[in-house]
Write a protein that holds these residues in place. Structure first.
Motif, short mmCIF file in Angstrom:
data_model
loop_
_atom_site.label_atom_id
_atom_site.label_comp_id
_atom_site.label_asym_id
_atom_site.label_seq_id
_atom_site.Cartn_x
_atom_site.Cartn_y
_atom_site.Cartn_z
N GLN B 202 64.40 41.15 14.83
CA GLN B 202 64.40 40.44 16.11
C GLN B 202 63.35 41.01 17.03
O GLN B 202 62.65 40.28 17.74
CB GLN B 202 65.79 40.56 16.75
N ALA B 203 63.19 42.32 17.02
CA ALA B 203 62.22 42.96 17.91
C ALA B 203 60.79 42.61 17.54
O ALA B 203 59.91 42.59 18.38
CB ALA B 203 62.41 44.48 17.88
N THR B 204 60.57 42.34 16.24
CA THR B 204 59.21 42.05 15.81
C THR B 204 58.98 40.56 15.58
O THR B 204 57.88 40.14 15.30
CB THR B 204 58.89 42.75 14.48
N ARG B 205 60.05 39.76 15.70
CA ARG B 205 59.98 38.32 15.43
C ARG B 205 59.51 38.06 13.99
O ARG B 205 58.85 37.07 13.73
CB ARG B 205 59.06 37.61 16.42
N ALA B 206 59.83 38.98 13.08
CA ALA B 206 59.44 38.78 11.69
C ALA B 206 60.39 37.79 11.04
O ALA B 206 61.57 37.74 11.37
CB ALA B 206 59.48 40.10 10.94
N GLN B 207 59.86 37.01 10.12
CA GLN B 207 60.72 36.04 9.45
C GLN B 207 61.28 36.56 8.15
O GLN B 207 62.18 35.98 7.57
CB GLN B 207 59.94 34.74 9.18
N ARG B 208 60.69 37.64 7.67
CA ARG B 208 61.06 38.10 6.34
C ARG B 208 61.08 39.62 6.31
O ARG B 208 60.32 40.27 7.04
CB ARG B 208 60.02 37.56 5.36
N CYS B 209 61.96 40.19 5.49
CA CYS B 209 62.00 41.64 5.39
C CYS B 209 62.06 42.04 3.92
O CYS B 209 62.80 41.47 3.13
CB CYS B 209 63.22 42.19 6.12
N MET B 210 61.25 43.03 3.56
CA MET B 210 61.30 43.58 2.20
C MET B 210 61.88 44.98 2.30
O MET B 210 61.30 45.85 2.94
CB MET B 210 59.89 43.64 1.60
N PHE B 211 63.03 45.17 1.67
CA PHE B 211 63.72 46.45 1.71
C PHE B 211 63.50 47.11 0.36
O PHE B 211 63.98 46.63 -0.66
CB PHE B 211 65.21 46.21 1.95
N ALA B 212 62.75 48.21 0.34
CA ALA B 212 62.30 48.76 -0.95
C ALA B 212 62.92 50.12 -1.22
O ALA B 212 62.82 51.03 -0.40
CB ALA B 212 60.78 48.87 -0.96
N ILE B 213 63.57 50.26 -2.40
CA ILE B 213 64.20 51.52 -2.80
C ILE B 213 63.67 51.89 -4.18
O ILE B 213 63.50 51.02 -5.04
CB ILE B 213 65.74 51.37 -2.90
N GLU B 214 63.45 53.16 -4.43
CA GLU B 214 63.02 53.59 -5.75
C GLU B 214 64.17 53.47 -6.74
O GLU B 214 65.33 53.65 -6.38
CB GLU B 214 62.55 55.05 -5.70
N ASP B 215 63.82 53.23 -8.00
CA ASP B 215 64.89 52.95 -8.97
C ASP B 215 65.62 54.20 -9.45
O ASP B 215 66.52 54.11 -10.29
CB ASP B 215 64.35 52.15 -10.16
N ASN B 216 65.29 55.38 -8.92
CA ASN B 216 66.05 56.56 -9.32
C ASN B 216 67.24 56.78 -8.40
O ASN B 216 67.86 57.84 -8.40
CB ASN B 216 65.15 57.82 -9.36
N LYS B 217 67.55 55.77 -7.56
CA LYS B 217 68.69 55.89 -6.65
C LYS B 217 69.67 54.74 -6.89
O LYS B 217 69.84 53.87 -6.04
CB LYS B 217 68.20 55.84 -5.20
N PRO B 218 70.31 54.73 -8.07
CA PRO B 218 71.16 53.57 -8.39
C PRO B 218 72.34 53.39 -7.45
O PRO B 218 72.69 52.25 -7.11
CB PRO B 218 71.63 53.86 -9.82
N GLU B 219 72.96 54.50 -6.98
CA GLU B 219 74.11 54.33 -6.08
C GLU B 219 73.68 53.72 -4.76
O GLU B 219 74.37 52.84 -4.22
CB GLU B 219 74.79 55.68 -5.79
N ALA B 220 72.55 54.16 -4.25
CA ALA B 220 72.07 53.60 -2.98
C ALA B 220 71.76 52.11 -3.15
O ALA B 220 72.09 51.30 -2.29
CB ALA B 220 70.83 54.36 -2.51
#
Lengths: 323, 530
Positions: B202-220
């Motif tokens: 909302q603060a950036t008025r972005a329409q899309r978000c990419m949430f990126a996690i490394e694959d060595n964190k399966p629980e997260a």
């Protein structure tokens, strides 16, 4: 509690020059066994003599440069140079010549250029070339391969490349030349097996990531393609590509000599060009040059071109691409 | 709603596959220790200028009170992490490679943990305008918690009106070995993080978000996926990344997710992208919804030199030694050997900062306290061997530089060439150091080269200015001399002219008259002009 400080990064690098050299020496063991099987123990004698000479010469040069002798000797680079030289020499080579070759390789080709990392030319090849020029007769006296069940006369005989060159010069056709008992299916008896084992050692090195694929593939491709072109054009007067790949020092050159990191190009694209150049030059020297095998000269000639290759082949860093 | 788990579509060049070493510190939940004995708050925990203290020695402060205000355009506020008394405002050793001391406010907690007056109910963030959000984030002193500590409000303000932000990227990569604070945050505070993401969108008025996690964190990954499924926001896309160091570097992450490279000298906003660390996102949530400024952060205390490694939510200003005590203290071997072997590193083993002692305080940048001993393989390297030109450094460089060339030129002190080979594009990740078989300290050479080049550029600039001033001065003096000469010439001419005039009209006695006239004029001048 107090702590000693240092600058990042802090992880100890797992690789070392010593480990790389050891891998290369291990990779040469199968080829060594094949060598001894076909050509006798001469290579071991030569090898030990060359190693001893190399170590003594290196110790003297390091002392003169006031560098730490133990740490430099223990990285095994001198030992590897001596071993590669021993692989290139015939088993019956006179001991004084071996000593001379090894000493030249270490003192002149390596240390007079600045020592490890600073030499322009491959030391083993430089030593080999000096011996080739100073002892031409002895260098051609290779023993006859044993254990082949062939009817070959004499204690020494010419190498397959030698035979090929002389006979082609004598205007014989390829079919006639290949009737000589020394020639086998791929290259020549004895020799093709040694080359196979060397290639296996080379694949081991690729696996262990001691060398990268660019140089060996480029050298063999250069040789293969050039030989293939000429063989297709005139099969009677130009040997098959498989013969070239598996005879002489082609495999040794591709996997062990051209891949010497100090004297090869640094970028991957540059390495491919470097390898191709070596491959083509090997063929040219073998076919039209004055020597039966062209690996040593091809490598030395391309060593000279490396600074130029490095200058022109640079990757484009992140963010600098003009989109 | 089952959330789609996507793989990052691209890769960045080079990189290292390193052992993660995160198991020890992720076996327990985040700890929340009691108040420490003292809090030492440096006035500079961010990029930019020091904050200015607002409190005096002896003053009692409340939790959440702003005790130092941002100064200038690039700075951040500092708040009191708990209630207590200010006992000093002065120099104290801080976590910095040079181990120098800096201005800090020291507070002794009074144990009551009394908050400043603040609203009881949670704020409804959905009605806030982006500008209002930025003001709240600014007041809360939020800076990038991934280690860069760039003030978040300025990052948001940096988006020009015309610049359209297409995508917000949340960086939950955490690529460096040992560090696991972001991992634990995602496991325990997934909902807060997602709300924080929505706030940022909302603060950036972005329409899309990419949430990126490394694959060595399966629980997260599982936690984020489930929570995202429950909250149901289709705009937030979950991506898994290859666990290759340095995947979490801003430029590398952008390349992995979008395949684009940030042009040299520009910011990601020029590509329509903005990136925030996941811990910063959570802090933004707390600031906007709970009116809670930045008072604490999760620190991974780990390494074989510490008895019970784990993640701790530590108040800013907690002395590092107390955190380590909470984790069972130093392992026996280190106590025996005393000072020699273990290192105390703020950050990870590749990009961290080596600390001289454990009295330094927790700051906003401290994501990890690594007590590394022999088992962590951080022993000092012996003498470096010559470069054997193997090229492995160039193979692993994520910025596609030629570390070998940079090394040769900076060793030869040829800084023109070093700069030409783009040493300033080096992100100092240390990958080249790690693979070098000659054990050459490459990153140190590059850091030194950068410092030298900057220094020389500064010197050149000041000498350029001096030269310009000199040239202008010379010109001015010349001009004055020319003016004076012109005046003198004009005068001479006038005299000659009048002589000629006199000559043409009369001779002889007129000469005497002329002389008398001249003398009169001279006398006039003397009396008149003086």
């Amino acid at each position: 509690m107090q702590f000693k400080t240092a600058s990042s990064p802090f992880l100890k690098p797992p690789n070392s020059i010593q480990k790389m050299m050891l891998h290369v020496l291990v990779a040469l063991v199968p080829a060594l066994i094949a060598y001894v099987w076909y050509f006798g123990f001469g290579i071991i004698f030569n090898g030990l003599l060359a190693i001893a000479t190399a170590l003594i010469c290196e110790a003297c040069m390091l002392k003169m440069q006031k560098k730490d002798i133990v740490s430099f000797l223990s990285d095994y680079s001198a030992i590897l140079t001596a071993v590669l030289l021993a692989f290139a020499l015939p088993s019956h080579f006179p001991w004084y010549a071996t000593v001379l070759g090894s000493a030249f390789a270490i003192i002149v080709a390596k240390h007079l250029y600045g020592g490890l990392g600073y030499n322009l030319f491959n030391p083993a090849m430089a030593g080999y070339v000096v011996l080739l020029i100073c002892f031409p007769k002895e260098m051609t006296q290779w023993p006859t391969p044993q254990h082949l069940g062939l009817e070959l006369d004499g204690l020494t005989s010419a190498t397959p490349l030698d035979i090929m060159k002389t006979d082609l010069g004598g205007m014989q056709m390829m079919d006639e030349i290949l009737l000589h008992p020394i020639f086998g299916s791929l290259g020549a008896h004895g020799w093709e097996w040694i080359n196979n084992w060397i290639a296996l050692g080379g694949i081991y090195l690729l696996f262990m990531k001691v060398i990268r694929w660019h140089i060996p593939v480029a050298v063999l491709a250069g040789l293969l393609i050039t030989a293939g072109i000429f063989n297709i054009y005139d099969p009677a007067h130009f040997a098959k590509p498989s013969f070239h790949l598996f005879s002489g020092a082609a495999m040794l050159g591709a996997f062990f000599i051209a891949t010497d990191p100090v004297t090869a190009a640094t970028s991957n694209k540059g390495r491919i060009l470097y390898g191709l150049g070596i491959g083509i030059l090997i063929y040219v020297i073998r076919t039209w040059g004055g020597y039966p095998d062209g690996v040593a000269f091809a490598v030395l000639l391309m060593n000279m071109c490396v600074p130029l290759i490095d200058y022109y082949f640079k990757p484009i860093p992140y963010g600098h691409k003009k989109s | 709603m089952d959330v789609l788990l996507r793989e990052a579509p691209h890769r960045f060049p080079g990189g290292l596959a390193l052992p993660a070493m995160k198991d020890d510190s992720t076996s327990q939940r985040i700890a929340h220790p009691d108040l420490p004995s003292q809090l030492i708050l440096p006035l500079k925990q961010h990029i930019g200028s020091d904050a200015i203290p607002l409190v005096k020695i002896g003053e009692r402060v409340l939790k959440g009170q702003c005790i130092a205000a941002k100064e200038g355009s690039l700075s951040a506020n500092i708040h009191a992490p708990t209630s207590g008394t200010v006992i000093s405002i002065g120099l104290h050793p801080i976590a910095h490679p040079s181990a120098h001391a800096a201005q800090c406010i020291r507070i002794i907690p009074d144990g009551e943990d009394q908050w400043l007056d603040r609203p009881v109910t949670k704020r409804n963030w959905q009605i806030l305008t982006p500008e209002e959000m930025v003001l709240i984030i600014e007041a809360a002193g939020i800076v990038g918690l991934g280690g860069a500590t760039f003030p978040s409000d300025i990052k948001l303000k940096g988006l020009d009106e015309g610049c359209e932000l297409k995508t917000l990227i949340i960086n939950a990569a955490e690529c460096e070995p040992y560090i696991s604070c972001d991992d634990m945050l995602m496991r325990e505070y997934a909902e807060d993080i997602i709300r924080g993401t929505q706030i940022l969108m909302q603060a950036t008025r972005a329409q899309r978000c990419m949430f990126a996690i490394e694959d060595n964190k399966p629980e997260a990954i599982r936690m984020m996926r489930n929570t995202l499924g429950e909250l149901g926001d289709y705009r937030i896309e979950l991506y898994t990344l290859n666990s290759v160091y340095p995947q979490g570097g801003e430029k590398q992450l952008i390349q992995s997710l979008t395949g684009q490279e940030v042009p040299v000298g520009e910011h990601p906003s020029s590509l329509g992208l903005l990136m925030f660390n996941v811990a910063t996102t959570k802090a933004i949530y707390e600031a906007i919804v709970e009116d809670r400024p930045l008072l604490s952060r999760v620190v991974t205390v780990t390494g074989h030199g510490v008895a019970k490694p784990r993640n701790i939510e530590a108040l800013l200003g907690t002395p590092a030694g107390e955190l380590i005590e909470y984790c069972g203290g130093y392992t026996d071997t280190d106590k025996k050997t005393g000072t020699q072997e273990p290192k105390l590193i703020m950050g990870g083993p590749l990009m961290g900062v080596s600390l001289p002692n454990d009295s330094v305080p927790v700051v906003k940048a401290m994501n990890c306290l690594l007590v590394a001993n022999k088992q962590d393989k951080v022993s000092a390297t012996k003498q470096a061997k010559p470069c054997i030109r193997c090229g492995e450094c160039a193979t692993v460089c994520p910025a596609k530089l030629l570390p070998q060339q940079l090394y040769w030129y900076s060793k030869a002190q040829d800084y023109v060439e070093t700069e030409r080979f783009n040493v300033f594009d080096c992100i100092e990740c240390g990958a080249c150091d790690y693979v070098c078989p000659s054990h050459i300290p490459l990153v140190n050479y590059f850091r030194h080269a950068k410092g030298e080049i900057r220094h020389r550029n500064e010197q050149k600039q000041s000498s350029d200015i001096a030269r310009e001033r000199f040239i202008l001065r010379e010109q001015r003096l010349e001009r004055l001399a020319a003016e004076r000469k012109a005046k003198l010439d004009a005068k001479k001419k006038r005299i000659e002219q009048s002589k000629l005039d006199n000559k043409s009209t009369s001779h002889g006695s007129d000469k005497k008259d002329a002389i008398a006239e001249i003398m009169q004029r001279a006398q006039q001048k003397q009396s008149g002009d003086v």
